[in-house]
Design an enzyme around this catalytic site. Structure first.
Site, PDB file in Angstrom:
ATOM      1  N   GLU A  10       0.872  -1.168   0.000  1.00  0.00           N
ATOM      2  CA  GLU A  10       0.000   0.000   0.000  1.00  0.00           C
ATOM      3  C   GLU A  10       0.916   1.226   0.000  1.00  0.00           C
ATOM      4  O   GLU A  10       2.035   1.181   0.539  1.00  0.00           O
ATOM      5  CB  GLU A  10      -0.924   0.016   1.221  1.00  0.00           C
ATOM      6  CG  GLU A  10      -1.849  -1.196   1.312  1.00  0.00           C
ATOM      7  CD  GLU A  10      -2.812  -1.321   0.155  1.00  0.00           C
ATOM      8  OE1 GLU A  10      -3.118  -0.280  -0.475  1.00  0.00           O
ATOM      9  OE2 GLU A  10      -3.246  -2.442  -0.146  1.00  0.00           O
ATOM     10  N   GLU A  53      -6.923  10.408  -1.086  1.00  0.00           N
ATOM     11  CA  GLU A  53      -7.572   9.309  -1.807  1.00  0.00           C
ATOM     12  C   GLU A  53      -6.950   7.971  -1.408  1.00  0.00           C
ATOM     13  O   GLU A  53      -7.650   6.965  -1.262  1.00  0.00           O
ATOM     14  CB  GLU A  53      -7.441   9.522  -3.314  1.00  0.00           C
ATOM     15  CG  GLU A  53      -8.175   8.486  -4.165  1.00  0.00           C
ATOM     16  CD  GLU A  53      -9.673   8.481  -3.942  1.00  0.00           C
ATOM     17  OE1 GLU A  53     -10.276   7.390  -4.036  1.00  0.00           O
ATOM     18  OE2 GLU A  53     -10.244   9.552  -3.652  1.00  0.00           O
TER      19      GLU A  53
END
Length: 241
Positions: A10, A53
């Site tokens: 991530e 985001e």
């Protein structure tokens, strides 16, 4: 011995070239098509703010990451864990781009220098299921892998799901004859020999398809031809009677 690592990351954003960094890495080990339970998982301080985001995708806030180790403190453990393995990643170009950028930033060459090779499971899925959605969630649904607990993206959880998806996608590569321990006998393990049987004495009926079955088959071929953009081969093959 075949050693494979399922890997996911991530990140703070989408582009390592503009300074985005890794915030989480998760790895799952498989040896000879058996998951070993030996995982590698770190949350990482990216030393820069997250993109809003990105936080909505993985839920890892700047506050949560502020006291986590930086990538440089973890790189040796990552190298030792992944060294010489085949690394399987869904949409590999994304994760490899970030890992190589982190390695270059530290003057440690490239991540791809320390592994045996990379397999992109997204490319595999696109070949197996042309014209369909091949996101990890879509593959879980198609291959009956339970991902009901996946509400946010998480590197370790996604690596675990990818391992199950990959095993299901490549199940046909398993040996047909296996001993009680799951070995394929290549190393001299005990494999039961199948007794030969003469089928010439049997008269086996040949059942043709019903009209409905034939129509359904033709429709399925038409769908495949459409999904491949007209690249199917059977139309060009001569039927030999």
């Amino acid at each position: 011995m075949t050693r494979q690592i399922f890997l996911d990351t991530e990140t703070t954003g989408l582009n390592p070239e503009t300074g985005d960094r890794i915030v989480e890495i998760g790895c799952v080990e498989m040896v000879n098509r058996r998951l070993t339970g030996r995982h590698l998982h770190f949350y990482i301080n990216p030393e820069r703010p997250n993109n809003e985001e990105a936080v909505r995708v993985h839920g890892l806030t700047d506050e949560f990451l502020s006291d986590k180790p930086v990538f440089g403190a973890l790189i040796d453990q990552i190298i030792d864990y992944c060294r010489d393995a085949e690394v399987i990643i869904h949409n590999a170009a994304f994760d490899i781009g970030f890992l190589n950028a982190e390695f270059k930033r530290l003057g440690r060459g490239l991540f791809t220098d320390c592994i045996w090779g990379v397999v992109d499971s997204l490319e595999m899925a696109r070949e197996m299921f042309p014209g369909k959605s091949n996101s990890l969630d879509s593959l879980c649904k198609r291959l009956e892998v339970d991902n009901s607990h996946r509400t946010l993206h998480g590197a370790l959880m996604d690596a675990e799901l990818l391992a199950e998806v990959y095993i299901n996608m490549t199940r046909g590569q398993d040996a047909l004859l296996m001993d009680a321990d799951g070995a394929d006998g290549a190393d001299g393990g005990n494999v039961a020999e199948a007794a030969a049987m003469d089928f010439s004495a049997f008269k086996l009926p040949v059942l043709g398809p019903t009209e409905e079955e034939a129509a359904a088959f033709d429709a399925a071929l038409s769908d495949l031809d459409k999904a491949s953009g007209g690249k199917t081969l059977w139309k060009s093959l001569e039927v030999v009677l």
